[in-house]
Design an enzyme around this catalytic site. Structure first.
Site, short mmCIF file in Angstrom:
data_model
loop_
_atom_site.label_atom_id
_atom_site.label_comp_id
_atom_site.label_asym_id
_atom_site.label_seq_id
_atom_site.Cartn_x
_atom_site.Cartn_y
_atom_site.Cartn_z
N ARG A 25 40.55 38.91 34.03
CA ARG A 25 41.10 39.73 32.95
C ARG A 25 42.53 39.29 32.61
O ARG A 25 42.91 39.24 31.43
CB ARG A 25 41.08 41.21 33.36
N ARG A 117 20.06 35.35 32.30
CA ARG A 117 20.46 36.75 32.14
C ARG A 117 20.38 37.16 30.66
O ARG A 117 20.71 36.36 29.78
CB ARG A 117 21.88 36.97 32.66
N SER A 161 29.28 47.08 31.24
CA SER A 161 30.70 47.43 31.12
C SER A 161 31.53 46.16 30.88
O SER A 161 32.61 46.22 30.29
CB SER A 161 31.19 48.14 32.38
N GLN A 162 31.01 45.01 31.31
CA GLN A 162 31.74 43.76 31.10
C GLN A 162 31.84 43.41 29.62
O GLN A 162 32.86 42.89 29.16
CB GLN A 162 31.05 42.63 31.88
N ASP A 301 28.15 46.00 43.04
CA ASP A 301 28.46 44.85 43.89
C ASP A 301 28.62 45.24 45.35
O ASP A 301 28.65 44.38 46.24
CB ASP A 301 29.72 44.15 43.40
N ARG A 374 27.11 37.18 47.37
CA ARG A 374 27.16 38.43 48.13
C ARG A 374 26.02 38.56 49.14
O ARG A 374 26.17 39.20 50.18
CB ARG A 374 27.21 39.63 47.18
#
Length: 424
Positions: A25, A117, A161-162, A301, A374
């Protein structure tokens, strides 16, 4: 790369890696600001490096100076007609509306899991803002042509939200009396982080209950100095490692952070770990752990470290938010079920609920990361209390967000053996 981790006791002190959410960001804001921004404690994971390259392609000058990154921005004035966001989901969703500020045609691409995606929300929203767009049946590559015109718009916040982060940052550069209305927003803490960083760079957004975001007047991003705080999503694995296998002190964690993954502390408290918080330090000590209930809808996440924690709790843990996991680097609900199953941990998926059967004993096994950073880290943490070594294939997946992870857990006492695969 193949990494083997043997049962180990955790003890020591480590500094959390920089937040890739905050870093990306800040890079976007620095691109939009006219002048030189200095980013201290910069993240250098693959996603962060991809963000820096995108900023360069869109017109910024990027320079490494000692331990900082200097970004000289002039707004979106692309040097190239194509940008590549690597495998960063945040990168592709944030930089696409920002790139659309340009009045030239730009192709936006990525690689790895990103090409599979869904990106159809761009096609639903950007044309309402004057942006021409084409995709490959809702997938990458995207071809866009702006310039984006900020006007009143309503979007579905359950999509990403991204994407809202990208719209907010793009509107911050051009909007004059416009509002974004969002229905069913997920991951509100990530938007709080976006607004916090935008304000640090001089752009203030007035929001009503995270449902309406007002741009009351024309504003401009300002070049600033910005220090990237520690990453709660990466640190979550270190904190869980301490809770299940010993004691650790993790530095550079802001307990007042807007990062959603700070919620790991709620889970650790519910599970019964001993917590000794400081202002920028967290100490976690192993205690007898009990099963817990957790709603991770706003912090998806956290599922992998939560599963590693739950596997060590004596009973069945319930985690809500499975629906948020399908379009990550892997389909994380199924991947966690599969890989933890190899280690003897039963995971049931019931709609939006994940049930983790803990206390049955983690077994040594060979597992695979599915090229998901992850998943690799969750398996590594689980290995600390297994009956024997756990070997992780495609273990280099951690480079996406936390390239120092294996070194950090080794510094805390984990027995880590790395083996580079021989190319045939």
């Amino acid at each position: 790369m193949r990494v083997s981790i043997s049962p180990s006791t955790i003890k020591g002190t480590v500094t959390a890696n920089p937040s890739k959410s905050a870093m990306q960001r800040a890079v976007a804001a620095a691109l939009l600001a006219k002048g030189r921004t200095i980013i201290h404690n910069p993240g250098l994971s693959n996603d962060c490096l991809a963000a820096l390259e995108v900023a360069e392609h869109l017109g910024a000058m990027v320079k490494r100076v000692d331990e900082s990154i200097h970004i000289t921005g002039k707004g979106v004035q692309p040097f190239y007609d194509e940008i590549n966001c690597g495998e960063s989901g945040l990168g592709i969703r944030m930089f696409t509306p920002i790139a659309a500020l340009a009045d030239m045609a730009i192709t936006i691409n990525g690689h790895g899991s990103l090409v599979t995606r869904p990106m159809h929300f761009f096609e639903e929203v950007l044309p309402q803002l004057g942006v021409q767009i084409k995709s490959r049946e809702g997938k990458l590559p995207l071809e866009i042509k702006g310039p984006l015109q900020a006007n009143n718009i309503t979007i579905d916040g359950s999509l990403s939200s991204q994407f809202l982060t990208g719209l907010l940052m793009a509107f911050g550069a051009v909007a004059d009396k416009a509002a974004i209305t969002v229905k069913d927003l997920k991951s509100k803490p990530y938007i709080a982080l976006t607004l916090q960083i935008m304000e640090h760079f001089g752009v203030k957004v007035r929001q009503e209950n995270f449902e309406v975001f007002h741009f009351d007047s024309k504003q401009a991003y300002q070049p600033v100095e910005y220090t990237v705080e520690g990453d709660w999503s990466g640190a979550a694995f270190l904190l869980v490692a301490a809770a299940v296998a010993g004691k650790a002190e993790v530095h550079h964690l802001n307990t007042q952070s807007a990062q959603s993954d700070k919620a790991i502390m709620e889970a650790l408290e519910k599970a019964g770990a001993e917590i000794l918080p400081g202002v920028f330090t967290m100490i976690i000590v192993k205690k007898e752990l009990k099963p817990f209930e957790m709603d991770a809808t706003d912090c998806p996440d956290l599922f992998p470290p939560l599963v590693a924690l739950a596997a060590n709790c004596n009973g069945i843990t319930r985690i809500k938010g499975v629906s948020r996991l399908a379009h990550k680097e892997s389909d994380r609900g199924l991947t966690l079920q599969q890989e933890f199953g190899k280690m003897g941990i039963q995971i049931d998926l019931e709609g939006d609920i994940m049930l983790v059967h803990g206390g049955t004993g983690i077994k040594g096994a060979s597992v695979h990361s599915h090229n998901d950073h992850r998943i690799a880290m969750a398996c590594a943490v689980a290995a600390l209390t297994a009956s024997g070594p756990v070997t992780i294939d495609n273990a280099e997946a951690i480079d996406k967000s936390y390239p120092e992870f294996y070194d950090h857990i080794a510094a805390l006492g984990a027995a880590v053996t790395k083996e580079e695969k021989v190319q045939s």
